[in-house]
Design a protein around this motif. Structure first.
Motif, PDB file in Angstrom:
ATOM      1  N   GLU A 233     -37.240 -18.965 -36.167  1.00  0.00           N
ATOM      2  CA  GLU A 233     -38.654 -18.983 -35.466  1.00  0.00           C
ATOM      3  C   GLU A 233     -39.432 -18.241 -35.944  1.00  0.00           C
TER       4      GLU A 233
ATOM      5  N   THR B 259     -30.357 -25.089 -34.221  1.00  0.00           N
ATOM      6  CA  THR B 259     -29.734 -23.349 -34.317  1.00  0.00           C
ATOM      7  C   THR B 259     -29.383 -22.528 -36.510  1.00  0.00           C
TER       8      THR B 259
ATOM      9  N   ARG C  47     -32.183 -19.893 -33.433  1.00  0.00           N
ATOM     10  CA  ARG C  47     -32.776 -20.631 -33.734  1.00  0.00           C
ATOM     11  C   ARG C  47     -33.400 -20.325 -34.935  1.00  0.00           C
TER      12      ARG C  47
ATOM     13  N   PRO D 200     -35.569 -21.499 -25.004  1.00  0.00           N
ATOM     14  CA  PRO D 200     -37.096 -22.626 -25.592  1.00  0.00           C
ATOM     15  C   PRO D 200     -37.945 -22.518 -24.251  1.00  0.00           C
ATOM     16  N   ALA D 201     -39.485 -21.859 -24.197  1.00  0.00           N
ATOM     17  CA  ALA D 201     -40.370 -22.502 -23.334  1.00  0.00           C
ATOM     18  C   ALA D 201     -40.617 -24.036 -22.462  1.00  0.00           C
TER      19      ALA D 201
ATOM     20  N   ARG E  49     -33.975 -15.996 -26.635  1.00  0.00           N
ATOM     21  CA  ARG E  49     -34.623 -16.394 -25.563  1.00  0.00           C
ATOM     22  C   ARG E  49     -34.226 -17.970 -25.642  1.00  0.00           C
TER      23      ARG E  49
END
Length: 279
Positions: free
Chosen positions: A122, A2, A120, A278-279, A276
């Protein structure tokens, strides 16, 4: 891992259709109440985009960007290599990148999550070519002129838009078609969208008056994806070929390439805050 902003700066654009001074004050208040007050506010076009060196000299760790996708693209180019992070808030017409990073949520919820450390870092995939990169979408082909018509409409310049429409129709119908290298199927434009799986490639169809009208309506309405298209492939790279120099649109901003341009999937050169799940 995070990430929580501690010393943010705001980048906004008073030419954006959703710009509202009260909204700027609300963003500032939310940051202040969360214990991370704004260290600077850059309002385009009156102010220039901050440089990586300037942000580093002021100890700023987060650039909150409340603008459309085109300005976000410019900020990514300006801040490439910065070790801070960009927080994109919905501030444009379609907000495609914001939806990709945060889902379709209100600005207040996205900002609250980020300031509370519920985001987080990315580096999302982009479509890259020698002319630049697209965070959301890259288009190559003669129908990209419709983006100029759309911009005139966005600026409420009806006369300017009307003057461009005949040229847009002529270029769309008479301009050199484009195709993928090794594929003989021709299109008026090829769309490339970055994804975790690679470049999602679609051929845009506008080779008849009916298809062109549908395509034009989609462009002027703000989202080419509503126009007629054909899904072609998903690949890590793609080469687009034409008989003449390619018109390019990178997140809605115009550029020009050669008659043969190779596009690759490439991580963004600066980190983004993602809220969002995580996938």
């Amino acid at each position: 891992m995070t990430y929580r902003p501690t010393r943010p700066a705001l980048i906004c654009n008073n030419q954006s259709g959703s710009y509202d001074e009260a909204r700027v004050e609300q963003i500032a208040a939310l940051c202040r109440d969360a214990g991370s007050p704004l260290a600077a506010n850059f309002c385009l076009p009156d102010d220039a985009l901050p440089t990586r060196a300037w942000l580093e000299s002021k100890g700023i760790d987060t650039a909150i960007i409340w603008t459309g996708d085109g300005t976000i693209n410019a900020a990514v180019a300006a801040l490439a290599g910065w070790d801070g992070a960009l927080l994109v808030l919905p501030g444009g017409t379609l907000n495609l990148l914001s939806k990709r990073l945060h889902d379709d949520r209100p600005l207040e919820d996205i900002l609250a999550d980020a300031l509370a450390g519920r985001g987080r870092r990315e580096c999302p995939p982009t479509v890259h070519c020698p002319a630049g990169r697209a965070m959301v979408n890259m288009i190559a082909g003669p129908t990209t002129i419709w983006a100029e018509v759309r911009e005139q409409m966005r600026q409420r310049d009806i006369g300017g838009a009307a003057a461009l429409i005949p040229e847009a129709f002529e270029q769309s119908m008479g301009g050199e078609a484009v195709h993928l290298a090794g594929d003989d199927r021709a299109f008026q434009a090829i769309s490339m969208t970055p994804s975790a799986e690679g470049i999602v490639i679609d051929g845009l169809l506008a080779d008849s008056p009916t298809l062109l009208l549908r395509h034009a309506i989609a462009w002027i309405g703000g989202d080419f994806r509503d126009g007629p298209s054909e899904e072609l492939a998903t690949r890590p790279s793609a080469t687009v070929v034409s008989a003449e120099s390619l018109g390019l649109l990178m997140d809605g901003e115009s550029a020009e390439g050669g008659a043969r341009v190779t596009f690759t999937i490439d991580p963004a050169p600066v980190a983004f805050i993602v809220t969002r799940p995580p996938a």
